[in-house]
Design a protein around this motif. Structure first.
Motif, PDB file in Angstrom:
ATOM      1  N   MET A 100      13.851   6.689  -8.085  1.00 16.04           N
ATOM      2  CA  MET A 100      15.158   7.320  -8.316  1.00 16.04           C
ATOM      3  C   MET A 100      15.412   6.975  -9.741  1.00 16.04           C
ATOM      4  SD  MET A 100      15.701   9.328  -5.867  1.00 16.04           S
ATOM      5  CE  MET A 100      17.320   9.921  -5.967  1.00 16.04           C
ATOM      6  N   GLY A 101      14.810   6.863 -10.650  1.00 15.59           N
ATOM      7  CA  GLY A 101      14.794   6.474 -12.181  1.00 15.59           C
ATOM      8  C   GLY A 101      14.873   5.028 -12.413  1.00 15.59           C
ATOM      9  N   SER A 102      14.922   4.284 -11.402  1.00 14.99           N
ATOM     10  CA  SER A 102      14.563   2.756 -11.726  1.00 14.99           C
ATOM     11  C   SER A 102      13.453   2.301 -12.304  1.00 14.99           C
ATOM     12  CB  SER A 102      14.867   1.851 -10.231  1.00 14.99           C
ATOM     13  OG  SER A 102      16.362   1.918  -9.834  1.00 14.99           O
ATOM     14  N   ILE A 103      12.548   3.154 -12.129  1.00 13.22           N
ATOM     15  CA  ILE A 103      11.303   2.538 -12.923  1.00 13.22           C
ATOM     16  C   ILE A 103      11.590   2.700 -14.309  1.00 13.22           C
ATOM     17  CG2 ILE A 103      10.473   5.270 -13.048  1.00 13.22           C
ATOM     18  CD1 ILE A 103       7.618   4.258 -12.575  1.00 13.22           C
ATOM     19  N   ALA A 104      12.470   3.107 -15.062  1.00 10.68           N
ATOM     20  CA  ALA A 104      12.742   3.115 -16.481  1.00 10.68           C
ATOM     21  C   ALA A 104      13.439   1.772 -16.594  1.00 10.68           C
ATOM     22  CB  ALA A 104      13.542   4.382 -16.923  1.00 10.68           C
ATOM     23  N   ARG A 105      13.817   0.829 -15.493  1.00 10.18           N
ATOM     24  CA  ARG A 105      14.483  -0.357 -15.939  1.00 10.18           C
ATOM     25  C   ARG A 105      14.126  -1.517 -15.511  1.00 10.18           C
ATOM     26  NH1 ARG A 105      18.187   3.981 -14.822  1.00 10.18           N
ATOM     27  NH2 ARG A 105      18.198   3.511 -12.751  1.00 10.18           N
ATOM     28  N   VAL A 106      13.049  -1.482 -14.755  1.00  8.64           N
ATOM     29  CA  VAL A 106      12.360  -2.584 -14.227  1.00  8.64           C
ATOM     30  C   VAL A 106      10.968  -2.886 -14.869  1.00  8.64           C
ATOM     31  CG1 VAL A 106      11.314  -3.579 -12.194  1.00  8.64           C
ATOM     32  CG2 VAL A 106      13.590  -2.341 -11.965  1.00  8.64           C
TER      33      VAL A 106
ATOM     34  N   ARG B  39       0.641  -1.085  -0.033  1.00 11.27           N
ATOM     35  CA  ARG B  39      -0.098   0.067  -0.088  1.00 11.27           C
ATOM     36  C   ARG B  39       0.814   1.267   0.059  1.00 11.27           C
ATOM     37  NH1 ARG B  39      -4.219  -2.981  -0.925  1.00 11.27           N
ATOM     38  NH2 ARG B  39      -5.584  -3.686   0.595  1.00 11.27           N
ATOM     39  N   ASP B  40       2.052   1.199   0.640  1.00  9.27           N
ATOM     40  CA  ASP B  40       2.935   2.458   0.850  1.00  9.27           C
ATOM     41  C   ASP B  40       3.552   2.710  -0.377  1.00  9.27           C
ATOM     42  OD1 ASP B  40       5.631   3.599   1.783  1.00  9.27           O
ATOM     43  OD2 ASP B  40       4.110   4.508   3.211  1.00  9.27           O
ATOM     44  N   PRO B  41       3.355   3.932  -1.099  1.00 12.08           N
ATOM     45  CA  PRO B  41       4.105   4.264  -1.993  1.00 12.08           C
ATOM     46  C   PRO B  41       5.651   4.324  -2.105  1.00 12.08           C
ATOM     47  CG  PRO B  41       2.460   5.934  -1.753  1.00 12.08           C
ATOM     48  CD  PRO B  41       2.363   4.963  -0.500  1.00 12.08           C
ATOM     49  N   GLY B  42       5.908   4.791  -0.882  1.00 14.55           N
ATOM     50  CA  GLY B  42       7.467   5.001  -0.755  1.00 14.55           C
ATOM     51  C   GLY B  42       8.204   3.377  -0.546  1.00 14.55           C
ATOM     52  N   ASN B  43       7.436   2.420  -0.069  1.00 13.81           N
ATOM     53  CA  ASN B  43       7.787   1.146  -0.309  1.00 13.81           C
ATOM     54  C   ASN B  43       7.838   0.539  -1.570  1.00 13.81           C
ATOM     55  OD1 ASN B  43       8.086   0.678   2.669  1.00 13.81           O
ATOM     56  ND2 ASN B  43       6.243  -0.045   3.086  1.00 13.81           N
ATOM     57  N   LEU B  44       6.846   0.844  -2.391  1.00 12.14           N
ATOM     58  CA  LEU B  44       6.730   0.258  -3.882  1.00 12.14           C
ATOM     59  C   LEU B  44       8.146   0.966  -4.560  1.00 12.14           C
ATOM     60  CD1 LEU B  44       5.974  -1.420  -6.101  1.00 12.14           C
ATOM     61  CD2 LEU B  44       4.218   0.352  -6.511  1.00 12.14           C
TER      62      LEU B  44
ATOM     63  N   ASN C 190       2.090   6.337  -9.257  1.00 12.31           N
ATOM     64  CA  ASN C 190       1.827   7.424  -8.009  1.00 12.31           C
ATOM     65  C   ASN C 190       3.146   8.173  -8.046  1.00 12.31           C
ATOM     66  OD1 ASN C 190       2.132   8.112  -5.252  1.00 12.31           O
ATOM     67  ND2 ASN C 190       0.423   7.232  -4.752  1.00 12.31           N
ATOM     68  N   PRO C 191       2.844   9.726  -7.738  1.00 11.16           N
ATOM     69  CA  PRO C 191       4.135  10.452  -7.730  1.00 11.16           C
ATOM     70  C   PRO C 191       5.113   9.891  -6.713  1.00 11.16           C
ATOM     71  CG  PRO C 191       2.115  11.785  -8.066  1.00 11.16           C
ATOM     72  CD  PRO C 191       1.637  10.268  -7.721  1.00 11.16           C
ATOM     73  N   LYS C 192       4.609   9.702  -5.563  1.00 11.99           N
ATOM     74  CA  LYS C 192       5.594   9.127  -4.613  1.00 11.99           C
ATOM     75  C   LYS C 192       6.464   7.921  -4.945  1.00 11.99           C
ATOM     76  CE  LYS C 192       3.321  11.399  -0.787  1.00 11.99           C
ATOM     77  NZ  LYS C 192       2.324  11.284   0.383  1.00 11.99           N
ATOM     78  N   VAL C 193       5.574   7.020  -5.688  1.00  9.25           N
ATOM     79  CA  VAL C 193       6.239   5.958  -5.962  1.00  9.25           C
ATOM     80  C   VAL C 193       7.639   6.247  -7.099  1.00  9.25           C
ATOM     81  CG1 VAL C 193       6.065   3.540  -7.482  1.00  9.25           C
ATOM     82  CG2 VAL C 193       4.275   4.511  -5.848  1.00  9.25           C
ATOM     83  N   VAL C 194       7.192   7.226  -8.043  1.00 10.26           N
ATOM     84  CA  VAL C 194       8.029   7.177  -9.181  1.00 10.26           C
ATOM     85  C   VAL C 194       9.293   8.149  -8.509  1.00 10.26           C
ATOM     86  CG1 VAL C 194       8.354   8.885 -11.168  1.00 10.26           C
ATOM     87  CG2 VAL C 194       6.218   7.715 -10.797  1.00 10.26           C
TER      88      VAL C 194
END
Length: 169
Positions: free
Chosen positions: A71-77, A32-37, A63-67
């Motif tokens: 720290m950019g890893s969203i583009a590689r996973v 549930r927690d965006p920071g955790n995801l 979610n903006p907090k997830v993104v």
């Protein structure tokens, strides 16, 4: 006082790629927690996990907090939202669930590939998903009192991924 970041980026949200069941896959049950995801995505990137599979009840990856937390890893996973129970039922690689009680991870012979399931911050892995876990892992507590309720799910992910990758050395 905090200062907003000085850059802005606009991206097209990519279509989710099919999850190939090979290597290590992290699966999240109702995080549930965006920071955790966001932190878990970053950990997947660090430990070379290409696929992160989320239940449909996990917080939105965009979610903006997830993104921000990635720290950019969203583009590689590759992050996919699926019916987690069906995904696990049809798995053709070993399925490891993380629990408060189970085999101590440091004593387990870990393979180079498998699905690692981590559960909700408050409730752990759901009963339906638990039934399909072939292996139950736990991170042991240390100290005399041993009353800490649980580990943060992102912290647990770091420890578990580190142990799975240690078998490669």
């Amino acid at each position: 006082m905090t200062t907003a970041n000085t850059c802005l980026a606009v991206f097209k949200i990519p279509k989710s790629k099919a999850v190939v069941q090979k290597g290590l896959i992290v699966a999240l049950d109702a995080i549930r927690d965006p920071g955790n995801l966001g932190t878990i995505i970053r950990l997947c990137d660090w430990f070379g996990v290409e696929n992160l599979v989320c239940s449909t009840t996990t917080v939105d990856v965009y979610n903006p907090k997830v993104v921000q937390a990635t720290m950019g890893s969203i583009a590689r996973v590759n992050v996919s939202y699926v019916d987690l129970n069906e995904f696990i039922k049809t798995a053709n690689i070993p399925v490891f669930g993380t629990f408060m009680e189970g085999t101590i991870i440091y004593k387990e012979k870990l393979p180079k590939e498998g699905i690692i399931i981590l559960g909700n911050e408050a409730n752990g892995i759901s009963d339906a998903i638990e039934k399909n876990c072939q292996h139950r892992l736990t991170i042991p507590r240390f100290g005399e009192v041993m009353q800490t309720e649980s580990l943060n799910v992102a912290t647990a992910t770091a420890i578990i991924l580190s142990e799975f990758r240690r078998v490669e050395f």
